[in-house]
Design a protein around this motif. Sequence first.
Motif, PDB file in Angstrom:
ATOM      1  N   SER A  63       0.940  -1.134  -0.032  1.00  0.00           N
ATOM      2  CA  SER A  63      -0.070  -0.019   0.129  1.00  0.00           C
ATOM      3  C   SER A  63       0.853   1.206   0.124  1.00  0.00           C
ATOM      4  CB  SER A  63      -1.004  -0.067   1.181  1.00  0.00           C
ATOM      5  OG  SER A  63      -1.729  -0.848   1.403  1.00  0.00           O
ATOM      6  N   ALA A  66       2.113   1.762  -3.338  1.00  0.00           N
ATOM      7  CA  ALA A  66       1.039   1.992  -4.375  1.00  0.00           C
ATOM      8  C   ALA A  66       0.702   3.627  -4.120  1.00  0.00           C
ATOM      9  CB  ALA A  66      -0.084   1.136  -4.104  1.00  0.00           C
ATOM     10  N   VAL A  67       0.688   3.903  -2.851  1.00  0.00           N
ATOM     11  CA  VAL A  67       0.156   5.371  -2.815  1.00  0.00           C
ATOM     12  C   VAL A  67       1.601   6.240  -3.360  1.00  0.00           C
ATOM     13  CG1 VAL A  67      -0.104   7.254  -0.940  1.00  0.00           C
ATOM     14  CG2 VAL A  67      -1.054   4.987  -0.811  1.00  0.00           C
ATOM     15  N   ASN A  70       1.057   6.198  -7.094  1.00  0.00           N
ATOM     16  CA  ASN A  70      -0.031   7.007  -7.376  1.00  0.00           C
ATOM     17  C   ASN A  70       0.399   8.586  -7.533  1.00  0.00           C
ATOM     18  OD1 ASN A  70      -2.767   7.114  -8.271  1.00  0.00           O
ATOM     19  ND2 ASN A  70      -3.296   7.978  -6.422  1.00  0.00           N
ATOM     20  N   GLU A  71       1.011   9.023  -6.421  1.00  0.00           N
ATOM     21  CA  GLU A  71       1.235  10.472  -6.262  1.00  0.00           C
ATOM     22  C   GLU A  71       2.227  10.809  -7.304  1.00  0.00           C
ATOM     23  OE1 GLU A  71       2.891  10.646  -2.244  1.00  0.00           O
ATOM     24  OE2 GLU A  71       0.645  10.615  -1.143  1.00  0.00           O
ATOM     25  N   VAL A  73       2.813   9.823 -10.169  1.00  0.00           N
ATOM     26  CA  VAL A  73       2.162   9.834 -11.434  1.00  0.00           C
ATOM     27  C   VAL A  73       1.048  10.848 -11.842  1.00  0.00           C
ATOM     28  CG1 VAL A  73       0.640   8.479 -13.241  1.00  0.00           C
ATOM     29  CG2 VAL A  73       2.581   7.312 -12.024  1.00  0.00           C
ATOM     30  N   THR A  74       0.187  10.977 -10.729  1.00  0.00           N
ATOM     31  CA  THR A  74      -0.990  11.887 -10.823  1.00  0.00           C
ATOM     32  C   THR A  74      -0.578  13.324 -10.591  1.00  0.00           C
ATOM     33  OG1 THR A  74      -1.561  11.316  -8.843  1.00  0.00           O
ATOM     34  CG2 THR A  74      -2.565  10.054 -10.579  1.00  0.00           C
ATOM     35  N   ARG A 245       2.169  -0.959 -13.052  1.00  0.00           N
ATOM     36  CA  ARG A 245       0.785  -0.707 -13.745  1.00  0.00           C
ATOM     37  C   ARG A 245      -0.085  -1.139 -12.567  1.00  0.00           C
ATOM     38  NH1 ARG A 245       3.217  -1.910 -18.692  1.00  0.00           N
ATOM     39  NH2 ARG A 245       2.800  -4.291 -18.673  1.00  0.00           N
ATOM     40  N   ASP A 248      -0.411   0.992  -9.857  1.00  0.00           N
ATOM     41  CA  ASP A 248      -1.281   2.340 -10.206  1.00  0.00           C
ATOM     42  C   ASP A 248      -2.897   1.982 -10.001  1.00  0.00           C
ATOM     43  OD1 ASP A 248      -1.367   4.914 -11.136  1.00  0.00           O
ATOM     44  OD2 ASP A 248      -1.610   4.198 -13.130  1.00  0.00           O
ATOM     45  N   ILE A 249      -3.055   0.710 -10.310  1.00  0.00           N
ATOM     46  CA  ILE A 249      -4.483   0.457 -10.433  1.00  0.00           C
ATOM     47  C   ILE A 249      -5.003   0.241  -9.180  1.00  0.00           C
ATOM     48  CG2 ILE A 249      -6.136  -1.216 -10.970  1.00  0.00           C
ATOM     49  CD1 ILE A 249      -4.675  -2.012 -13.638  1.00  0.00           C
ATOM     50  N   GLY A 251      -3.648   1.694  -6.428  1.00  0.00           N
ATOM     51  CA  GLY A 251      -2.835   2.621  -5.463  1.00  0.00           C
ATOM     52  C   GLY A 251      -4.139   3.558  -4.859  1.00  0.00           C
ATOM     53  N   THR A 252      -5.349   3.479  -5.184  1.00  0.00           N
ATOM     54  CA  THR A 252      -6.456   4.445  -4.346  1.00  0.00           C
ATOM     55  C   THR A 252      -7.205   3.568  -3.447  1.00  0.00           C
ATOM     56  OG1 THR A 252      -6.668   5.496  -6.538  1.00  0.00           O
ATOM     57  CG2 THR A 252      -8.277   5.818  -4.720  1.00  0.00           C
TER      58      THR A 252
END
Length: 458
Positions: A63, A66-67, A70-71, A73-74, A245, A248-249, A251-252
């Motif tokens: 986790s 993943a967080v 995600n940060e 990338v976005t 990948r 990333d999926i 990550g939320t």
Amino acid sequence: MAPMNTPAPPGSGGDAEPPVVLTAEEGAEYRRLRKAASVHHRRTRYAGASVLLLLALLLAPVSVVAVWLNEEVTDTDRYVQTVAPLAKDPSVQNAVTDRLTDRVVAEVDVDAVTKSLGDALAKAGAPQAVVDKSQALSGPLRAAVTDVVHRIVNRVITSDFFAQAWDAANRRAHAAVVNVLTGSDKGALRAEGDTVKLDLGTVIDQVKQRLVDAGFEKASAIPSVDRQITLFQSDELSKAQAGMRLLDIVGTWLPVLTVLLAGLAVWTNPAHRTMLLVAGVGVAVMMVVLLVALAVARRLYLDAVPASTLPADAAASIYDTFVRFLRDSTRTLLVVAVITALAAFLYGPSRVARGTRDLARRGTGAGGQALSRAGLRTGSAGRWLDTHRSWTNGIVIGGGVLALLLWNFPTVGAVALVVGLVLVVMAVLAVLAAAQGPAPRPTAGAPGRASPPAAPAG
């Protein structure tokens, strides 16, 4: 032995059935079955809580990664903040300077220059010995050209222009991060096979212009293909792309699932405090494991990058820069887990925990009494704080947790600050509760109080 009456089931008036009478043996068997059922229920809860906690601990490091992914990338600002230090890192600057210098010097035909010099000397009637010795100038001339080009390139790379161009290029091409994760070959930062490359076209154009202005007209012939520098090279890149990948999926939602599993584990277990203590220790251990994994990955990455592709110090700086926020998040969660476990321990029945609580109680009590003696009594407000101490402490702790949740990328320092403030506020409330002063004496005829009996007449 007297028979045992079981309670009559609820009924209506006279229609109630008579109670069932059990013998002593039947009563003992009834109690044994109830105890066995209770034990089985508790064991089931312990087992379920253990499974939930195990799942939460296994998902905790995933986790965190993943967080972080995600940060990166976005969030464009977060990504630029991540890569910005590379432009000012000396090892990276040296690697870029050396690479560009070699490419520029390669475009200068020093042998042709010395040959032209020899031909000119021969036409001018110079002795043959002088003409022959002019060819020996090839080495010194190449060294001189290399030195001049290196100094010019180094001034560009170490200037503010390079840092600004670096940030602007990364901000405009933030989508290139997604290209690397998905294996796309578009954008400034791109994945090509097992390598990740960065296009330095803007910087090279500036270098070429300055070299041309300095008299190196050949610098304008630097080909476009030389505008790229390799950042990463590894045979495992395709596997990392597939794993990232997937991260990333999830990550939320994966972090939310992990927190829910841990919360359910604490709530399901009959011993809530003990399970909270175990969960805190478990999360701390998993964060240590993640930090060790990052160190191992760093070693593997450095071994996978050939020195001819990127110097070891530059490769190490690139890796450390890219994962520094991941390391910070892991250390922050490690500290939070340790503090949670320590708090659960201090609320327990152990001798150390009781001694710590007694020491804190005596300290705040002494402070409250000192305020009371100085005339600063809290009165009814202090008595209310004393009566509702568990509620006020819970609200303060909840406020600290909420502050950390709302904090944008909390660090270890932020956690220390919030915990310090929580402890200070709890101590102040305890001192105010202890400064309530003596309770007021009940007056005659006060509600809820019996009035003193009247004296007999005569």
